[in-house]
Write an enzyme that holds these catalytic residues in place. Structure first.
Site, mmCIF file in Angstrom:
data_model
loop_
_atom_site.group_PDB
_atom_site.id
_atom_site.type_symbol
_atom_site.label_atom_id
_atom_site.label_comp_id
_atom_site.label_asym_id
_atom_site.label_seq_id
_atom_site.Cartn_x
_atom_site.Cartn_y
_atom_site.Cartn_z
ATOM 1 C CB SER A 1 -4.425 8.549 7.459
ATOM 2 O OG SER A 1 -4.418 7.697 6.105
ATOM 3 C CG HIS B 1 -4.122 4.486 3.405
ATOM 4 N ND1 HIS B 1 -4.440 3.127 2.719
ATOM 5 C CD2 HIS B 1 -5.479 4.961 3.356
ATOM 6 C CE1 HIS B 1 -5.484 3.003 2.141
ATOM 7 N NE2 HIS B 1 -6.115 4.423 2.430
ATOM 8 C CG ASP C 1 -1.683 1.321 1.388
ATOM 9 O OD1 ASP C 1 -1.756 2.102 0.484
ATOM 10 O OD2 ASP C 1 -2.689 1.301 2.335
#
Lengths: 564, 564
Positions: free
Chosen positions: B378, B380, B207
């Protein structure tokens, strides 16, 4: 706090009482851009700033949005002067359009501001009356005694303006920040603000842009070392993009380039023009032999050049965007090139800017931007600085300007924190009329202020109806149906012509429309409908219904019925 | 680093060598959204994720963008399974469209992921084959031995997937972060990643979303106290907007509401649906009697209710946007209301989101958002967390996924910093074919991957030509000219009908077009031109030239010539 949203006056105000001062923003309150504030006293008027707003998604195809001059149009000869606080487009961009209405209007500003304006007016083939002022200077125009104060901003030579009339003392910050280590040593005149405060400021109009941001803006000069680190590391070409009016930012790039034995090439029409003006006025110091023109730069070794370019907001026609698409005529990006976006990311431009970043990165460039390094600082005071201003000025009344609602409200909050009574903070918006009477400011009504759009050569003919059509067409395209009918009978004399644009790539998508329309025409003929307008309405209805049911889409349906 | 932009293969790859593994992303590399990666080995295929991309300005009117399935269409029966890493739209949103092609495709995922998918498929009247798995579990599908690992993300029950084949061990993170204090105690299985690293990971797909962001994501649970401060202070209504799948964010709102004696009402279809599913599965803990339906909530005192709403991205039809415009049927915003946007600001949505904020503020609400308080973190991993992953996994080859070019490149840089040789980091983009052969990954070619647009009910009929027409129409509208001519002579039998939409609000704007077209028709007639197509071309040319010179605009010119 007087809350316009709760009051929402729609009435025109009565006449201004004797001895009072009236303030109306024709732009810049409730939005970021097209700043323009009109002051009225004793039958005369003074205008501060006259800028443009750059359109967003809700005004497609529009080039610029102007302040709405209608409230001035019947009183153009009452205006004693137009004062420009500084040379940014959102403060001077609409001046040529105002000068069309009143060519002899005296325009007052600092040297650099007027130089930028003169260049702009030249493009419009105008020759305005310019009155140059410097900080500290006092000048009167009609009943308005003006005093100018140095302020620090992201462009040189910015001014705040104090306006004295019998109604009291008004202070307008223009765009302002309080960099305590400005590159040119020209500090915001906080002492001057304090002296005005001692005298008693009756109404304080304050830049709201960064009122939501806590703390203080980092000094501009701290960007130099960051640029030095980035450019010093670069092994190939360096391209720095920033605003074409940011002389101090460019100065730092020039200095860093010189340190590293690189020459500098300006890219982009406004960059070349503005830096020429700045150098001529001694605001930009260019070491001898540093500048190279583009052809010369293309001959230099790659580690001996820095391009300083426009296009930092992702403008699709800019040099930088063309480089990112691999379409620039001379400069092609290669793996190892370094691009620095030494600029803000104006809300609404993110997609465009990151599109440019991704294009550059894909071609192998390393891209440094404010998200990854401290290569930009704002030109507008953060909350901490605004508190200094309020404490220096200790105003009786406050009117936040230059900002969207969220900024205005945050600025109002700061004012009250420093002790301004909430009921003496007037949150207005464009068109709201504020009167200062006997030392108290209050909302007394509203004049109509709309959006005035510039599209191509014409001003004002694109309005809400055109824009709403564009939005529909842009989302769904159109389906056009043309039929010729016998005037007398309403009978179709040819098969209907059906065409769609922006509707589908499938050439058969509209195949069912012809029989559908033929059936409807048979029906209207059977009902003896001969009025082309009524036939067109019927056609629009059946096609609209069909497309909604079949596709669940809403293209514009455009029937034309020609009687032959 | 293998640099796709330098190589840019356009050739189709040859057949996959025996014992090799092939990887192709049909979406999600070079963009944020529509994640879909296809793995091929021994003549069989495995698909990981099948999401949608939400369109930006360059695809006006489009509802969704799907991955391009063309590369799969001739081999649908070779797919052994579709694995879903988690339930976000950019990972599951396109599943119903893939199931249309292959209804019996086994869909593998965690319990919550499959529950969200089942709800979605129900709307599409599909009944998919669902195979539920949990972290730690091993499952084989054809030649693909899968192992699932718990990962932490902004939705519960997310998984990474390890894929073992004769070609080696592949690890795909899905969306991931490494919150060390997750609200549900379900940590990313770093030990599992480490064990896979010990075994030897041949290819690591990682990712990239936050690879540009230095440091670490703040733990989700630190938002609770911030919400407590904000909601505790509120004297009237509180509205919290967040993503409808962010169960842990909502959990914290529920807990804070309960503390302050407020009941909670879910607003927005997807919020109501998802939180129902989450509560049913025990992922959301709802105190007895906490929830109130909207009618009930409207009867409660204003300081005893919290609305948890969708619309955090400024979606114009959402409840929150309607409140901001003062158009919500039941909830009207008043001075003193508190609105919390406990959500990210997805790039491209800034104008819409701040439009909603300004609307709410204008009505008197106080609005708290991530720019003014820590009400969002977030989902991520930031750069610091990604380094942990690389050091745990110590992969032989790395392929950054889920990101724009700037993110991919930043992620690649992190991999090399941890010791992955630059030539073993493959930056690909959608359609680029990567083969893992004898432990080395390399780019071997490219398959065509386009944008597949969903507009209303139909998929794929809106393409580049339609979109480019929409962009032209959206910027400049159109001018339509209709003329009926005698077939034999080309002589106009009626005066031309001229109409414009999206061109001007001025009813006289096109007055000059009729005489212009009449003159041109006289000319074509004089030259004995009878072909309607050629006549139309002539009309288009003269009108286009006239509008460019007169207005400097570029509307679409749409001539229709009807032979009668």
């Amino acid at each position: 706090m007087i809350d316009i949203a709760a009051v929402l006056p729609t009435n025109k105000p009565g006449p201004l009482p004797d001895g009072g001062l009236r303030v109306v923003a024709l732009g810049g309150i409730g939005e970021v851009g097209r700043n323009m504030t009109v002051f009225e006293h004793a039958g005369r008027m003074l205008v501060v700033d006259c800028g443009v707003l750059f359109p967003e998604d809700d005004a497609p195809g529009v080039d610029l949005i102007l302040p709405d001059f209608r409230a001035l149009e019947s009183r153009l000869d009452d205006i004693d002067a137009l004062v420009l606080t500084h040379g940014h487009e959102d403060h001077i961009g609409a001046v040529p359009f105002l000068l069309r209405l009143r060519p002899d209007l005296p325009v007052v500003g600092s040297r650099f501001t007027l130089a930028l304006l003169a260049a702009k007016c030249k493009e419009h083939r105008q020759n305005p009356v310019l009155i140059e002022v410097v900080e500290g200077e006092h000048r009167s125009f009609g009943p308005f005694e003006l005093q100018f104060l140095a302020v620090n901003h992201s462009i040189p030579d910015a001014l705040a303006v104090a306006i004295r009339t019998e109604a009291g003392l008004v202070l307008h910050t223009g765009d302002i920040k309080l960099d305590q280590l400005p590159l040119d040593g020209r500090l915001t005149d906080l002492a001057g603000f304090h002296r005005l405060g001692d005298e008693g400021v009756d109404l304080f109009l304050v830049d709201s842009t960064n009122a939501e941001v806590p703390g203080f803006v980092t000094p501009e000069r701290q960007i130099g070392p960051v640029l030095d680190g980035v450019i010093g590391k670069a092994k190939q070409r360096v391209i720095v993009a920033c605003f074409a009016s940011h002389v101090h930012r460019v100065q730092q790039v020039l200095d860093v380039a010189a340190t590293h034995g690189r020459r500098v090439t300006f890219v982009g029409r406004s960059m070349v023009r503005n830096m020429g003006i700045a150098a001529d006025l001694g605001l930009l110091t260019v070491p001898e032999g540093l500048l190279a023109d583009l052809d010369e730069a293309m001959q230099l070794p790659e580690d001996q050049v820095v391009f300083v370019s426009t296009g930092s907001q992702g403008e699709p026609l800019s040099a930088l965007s063309r480089m990112a698409r691999g379409e620039h005529r001379q400069i092609s990006i290669r793996a190892g090139d370094m691009v620095v976006l030494a600029s803000s990311l104006i809300p609404g431009n993110e997609t465009a800017v990151f599109g440019v970043v991704n294009g550059l990165v894909r071609l192998g460039a390393q891209v440094v931007h404010q998200g990854t390094a401290k290569v930009h600082v704002s030109g507008h005071a953060s909350a901490g600085e605004l508190l200094y201003l309020y404490n220096a000025v200790r105003p009786s009344n406050v009117m936040p300007v230059h900002g969207e609602w969220r900024h205005l409200r945050a600025n109002a909050e700061l004012a009250t924190l420093t002790g301004v009574p909430p009921e003496r903070v007037v949150i207005a918006e464009d068109g709201v009329v504020v009167d200062l009477i006997d030392g108290a400011a209050s909302i007394v009504g509203r004049v109509e202020v709309g959006h005035v759009y510039v599209d191509g050569l014409s001003v004002g003919d694109v309005g809400e109806s055109t824009l709403s059509d564009r939005l529909v067409l842009g989302e769904g395209g159109f389906i056009a149906i043309v039929v010729a009918v016998e005037s007398a009978t309403g009978r179709a004399v040819t098969p209907p012509t059906v065409s769609g644009r922006g509707f589908s790539d499938d050439p058969k998508a509209l195949d069912q429309v012809v029989p559908l329309v033929e059936m409807e025409l048979a029906r209207t003929e059977a009902e003896n409908i001969t009025d082309p307008h009524r036939i067109a309405q019927s056609v629009r209805r059946v096609v609209g219904r069909w497309v909604a049911e079949t596709y669940r889409r809403r293209p514009m349906i455009v029937p034309t019925v020609i009687p032959v």
